[in-house]
Structures are given as C-alpha cells and as structure tokens.
Design an enzyme around this catalytic site. Structure first.
Site, PDB file in Angstrom:
ATOM      1  N   ASP A 236       1.005  -1.087   0.102  1.00 45.96           N
ATOM      2  CA  ASP A 236       0.056   0.087   0.005  1.00 45.96           C
ATOM      3  C   ASP A 236       0.910   1.301   0.042  1.00 45.96           C
ATOM      4  O   ASP A 236       1.994   1.233   0.318  1.00 45.96           O
ATOM      5  CB  ASP A 236      -0.992   0.194   1.125  1.00 45.96           C
ATOM      6  CG  ASP A 236      -1.801   1.203   1.227  1.00 45.96           C
ATOM      7  OD1 ASP A 236      -2.680   1.265   0.201  1.00 45.96           O
ATOM      8  OD2 ASP A 236      -1.883   2.139   2.100  1.00 45.96           O
ATOM      9  N   SER A 237       0.263   2.383  -0.535  1.00 48.64           N
ATOM     10  CA  SER A 237       1.070   3.655  -0.365  1.00 48.64           C
ATOM     11  C   SER A 237       1.540   3.913   1.193  1.00 48.64           C
ATOM     12  O   SER A 237       2.430   4.652   1.262  1.00 48.64           O
ATOM     13  CB  SER A 237       0.163   4.771  -1.006  1.00 48.64           C
ATOM     14  OG  SER A 237      -1.046   4.992  -0.332  1.00 48.64           O
TER      15      SER A 237
ATOM     16  N   CYS B 281      -3.683  -1.313  -1.986  1.00 46.04           N
ATOM     17  CA  CYS B 281      -4.131   0.282  -2.322  1.00 46.04           C
ATOM     18  C   CYS B 281      -4.860   0.170  -3.812  1.00 46.04           C
ATOM     19  O   CYS B 281      -4.511  -0.226  -4.763  1.00 46.04           O
ATOM     20  CB  CYS B 281      -2.576   0.712  -2.679  1.00 46.04           C
ATOM     21  SG  CYS B 281      -2.904   2.541  -2.962  1.00 46.04           S
TER      22      CYS B 281
ATOM     23  N   GLU C 101      -6.065  10.087   8.709  1.00 47.71           N
ATOM     24  CA  GLU C 101      -4.826  10.357   9.250  1.00 47.71           C
ATOM     25  C   GLU C 101      -4.373  11.309  10.511  1.00 47.71           C
ATOM     26  O   GLU C 101      -3.462  10.869  11.228  1.00 47.71           O
ATOM     27  CB  GLU C 101      -3.738  10.399   7.884  1.00 47.71           C
ATOM     28  CG  GLU C 101      -3.962   9.319   6.910  1.00 47.71           C
ATOM     29  CD  GLU C 101      -2.615   8.936   6.370  1.00 47.71           C
ATOM     30  OE1 GLU C 101      -1.634   9.396   6.154  1.00 47.71           O
ATOM     31  OE2 GLU C 101      -2.650   7.951   5.400  1.00 47.71           O
TER      32      GLU C 101
ATOM     33  N   CYS D 255     -11.264   3.249  -1.564  1.00 48.66           N
ATOM     34  CA  CYS D 255     -10.057   3.873  -1.025  1.00 48.66           C
ATOM     35  C   CYS D 255      -9.965   2.926   0.303  1.00 48.66           C
ATOM     36  O   CYS D 255     -10.896   2.535   1.248  1.00 48.66           O
ATOM     37  CB  CYS D 255     -10.263   5.222  -0.778  1.00 48.66           C
ATOM     38  SG  CYS D 255      -8.764   5.826   0.282  1.00 48.66           S
TER      39      CYS D 255
ATOM     40  N   HIS E 236      -8.638   3.706   3.141  1.00 45.88           N
ATOM     41  CA  HIS E 236      -9.102   4.531   4.523  1.00 45.88           C
ATOM     42  C   HIS E 236     -10.551   4.445   4.816  1.00 45.88           C
ATOM     43  O   HIS E 236     -10.781   4.817   5.926  1.00 45.88           O
ATOM     44  CB  HIS E 236      -8.460   5.729   4.463  1.00 45.88           C
ATOM     45  CG  HIS E 236      -7.001   6.201   4.346  1.00 45.88           C
ATOM     46  ND1 HIS E 236      -6.372   5.482   3.624  1.00 45.88           N
ATOM     47  CD2 HIS E 236      -6.084   6.941   5.292  1.00 45.88           C
ATOM     48  CE1 HIS E 236      -4.950   5.695   3.782  1.00 45.88           C
ATOM     49  NE2 HIS E 236      -5.023   6.692   4.685  1.00 45.88           N
TER      50      HIS E 236
HETATM   51  N1  DGL Z   1      -4.261   3.641  -0.263  1.00 43.53           N
HETATM   52  C1  DGL Z   1      -4.694   4.778  -1.161  1.00 43.53           C
HETATM   53  C2  DGL Z   1      -5.895   4.099  -1.762  1.00 43.53           C
HETATM   54  O1  DGL Z   1      -6.461   3.332  -1.309  1.00 43.53           O
HETATM   55  C3  DGL Z   1      -5.370   6.158   0.215  1.00 43.53           C
HETATM   56  C4  DGL Z   1      -3.949   6.649   0.359  1.00 43.53           C
HETATM   57  C5  DGL Z   1      -3.238   7.554  -0.636  1.00 43.53           C
HETATM   58  O2  DGL Z   1      -3.735   8.363  -1.480  1.00 43.53           O
HETATM   59  O3  DGL Z   1      -2.081   7.050  -0.889  1.00 43.53           O
HETATM   60  O4  DGL Z   1      -6.274   4.864  -2.857  1.00 43.53           O
END
Ligand code: DGL
Length: 280
Positions: free
Chosen positions: A6-7, A69, A166, A198, A200
């Site tokens: 993930d990012s 992600c 966050e 997403c 989050h």
């Molecule tokens: N993990 C990213 C997603 O699911 C969200 C956070 C980011 O923008 O890096 O799109």
C-alpha cells in the site's frame, strides 16, 4: 511469502481481513509512507512507485503481491500485469525440463474482486468513492461495465478524507460535514450499492452507511478482498504450493517506523512493530 503493498497505512484495513482469513501464510506488508499519499499523483508516478515496491517485494521472496491500495491498483496493475511482469527477470525462476521457465510471480489488485462483489448485489446503480487518481482512472467503472454492461456507475473523488482520517479526525463533526457534502450528489442518484474505493474509507464505514440510507448497500472492501484471495489460492495450486506457511508477518515502511507503529496499529486493530526499509 505473500507481499501486501500500500502507499502507506491504509492497506492495513485490507490486510487485517486477509491475515484473519488466511493466517497460515507468511506475509510482508510494505507501506510506502515516505512517498504517500499516492491519491493526488500522476498515473506515471503512481506506476513508477508501484513497480519499485513490487520489485522490492519480489526480491524479499514474495511469489505473490497484492496491491491493497486502490490508487496503485487503478493506475498501475494493468500495466504491471501486461507489460512489466512478462519482461521481469526472475532471479530464482522455477524450471521444468529443458530451458522451460515457469513464470510464477503474480500481482493482484483490489478493483476486480470489489467490482465482482458489487455486480453480484446491485440492481443497477453503483456509486464509487475514492481518491482523485482512482476516480480519474475510471478503473472501477471499466471493471463494472466489463462484468455487466447494464450497470450505471456514478463516481466521486473525496480527496480530503485521507488526510482527515490520518489526522485522527474520523469522528469529528467537521469530517462528518465534509463527508455529507461529498455524498450529496451520489445520494441524489438513488444508488443501491456504494463501493468504498479507498483503503482509508472503512474507518468511516458507519458514517457512510448512515449517510447513504437503508436502500444502499455499502461494500466494505477488506472481507471481499480476503475472500477473493482465498478463492484465488484454491484455484492456483502452482502458486499456493510455493508460499511459505509459518504464520509470520513482517511490517515494513519507507518512512520512520514510530508513526507507522502508532497509526498502523489503529488501522490494523492490533499493535504492530515496523522496520524502516529503502526500496528505491
Ligand atoms: N491507499 C490509497 C488508496 O486506497 C489511499 C491513500 C493514498 O492516497 O495514498 O487509494
């Protein structure tokens, strides 16, 4: 070993369900926190960063990498599967007979399984919320239409939600107001299904459910992706047989581990200890 990428922290909302459903496997979770968020970046940058992460996870010994992600899945997965993986020089290829090299590294994403789950329950009107990059890619719309051309898809970017979550602002009234504003156009479309596109957004699952009303099913991606991975492994013994099964997990981040441990533990629902790594 299975790599989960993930990012940043967000993929832990997905990994939590994968680890609970498939506890027998060994995992490395990699969060590219030093370069997160990806959601406002260009397709080229997202692809470049994601390739570097997948390459690093392969070098750690992962046979299979799941892009938890949404942004990376939307902007990089197709190109990785179609262009990068076929060219990949595997340092430890699996050989069968004279010179035959079996390509056994795989990269999977979250969009296809979530689109499949949506198509299975919708009566025709599906909403998608996600980062700016995910929505601009129309990756969900494409997958949904491939599975059922009659589905009508409505997409909305909610770029403020990731930083608010966050910051620990998920329960604040400001966040609820912003969410209401984002969802207003979707509420007018009389959706029967909403995809949280997403990592989050499941932190705000109850808020989404409350705001969309009873007639709309809000899909929580974590359990869907975990069930889909279990199904994939049962259908691909050539991959499954290579995975180590000691039930170990390593958490890695490209930024300092202290913040990852604090916030990551909240996302994962359990205390975690990450190691800082350099991937590029
Ligand atoms: N993990 C990213 C997603 O699911 C969200 C956070 C980011 O923008 O890096 O799109």
């Amino acid at each position: 070993m299975i790599g989960i990428f993930d990012s940043g922290f967000g993929g832990l909302t997905v990994f939590k369900h994968i680890a609970a459903k498939l506890p027998q496997y060994d995992y490395i979770y990699l969060g590219d926190n030093a370069r997160a968020p990806y959601g406002n970046r260009s397709p080229e940058t997202i692809y470049q960063f994601t390739v570097e992460a997948v390459d690093w996870l392969f070098k750690q010994g992962c046979e299979l990498v799941v892009l938890a992600c949404n942004t990376a899945s939307a902007e990089a997965l197709r190109k990785i599967q179609q262009e990068w993986l076929p060219q990949y020089k595997d340092p430890s290829p699996h050989r069968r007979g004279e010179g035959e090299v079996l390509r056994h590294r795989r990269v999977l994403g979250v969009i296809r399984p979530i689109a499949e789950a949506a198509v299975a329950v919708t009566t025709g009107r599906v909403g998608v919320v996600g980062t700016r990059a995910t929505i601009a890619s129309h990756a969900y719309e494409r997958e949904l239409k491939k599975l059922n051309p009659d589905v009508t898809v409505f997409e909305t970017a909610c770029p403020l939600l990731v930083p608010l979550i966050e910051e620990g602002w998920a329960k604040k009234s400001e966040t609820k107001r912003i969410l209401r504003t984002y969802l207003h156009p979707l509420r007018l479309k009389q959706l029967d299904t909403l995809i949280l596109g997403c990592t989050h957004y499941p932190i705000l699952l109850n808020e989404f459910v409350a705001k969309m009303g009873k007639q709309c099913k809000v899909l929580d991606p974590g359990p869907i992706v975990a069930a889909s991975l279990a199904d994939y492994l049962s259908r691909h013994p050539e991959i499954e047989n290579k995975l180590t099964k000691k039930g170990n997990t390593r958490f890695c981040t490209t930024d300092t581990s202290q913040r990852f441990n604090e916030l990551g533990s909240q996302f994962f629902g359990k205390s975690i200890q990450a190691k800082r790594v350099q991937i590029s």
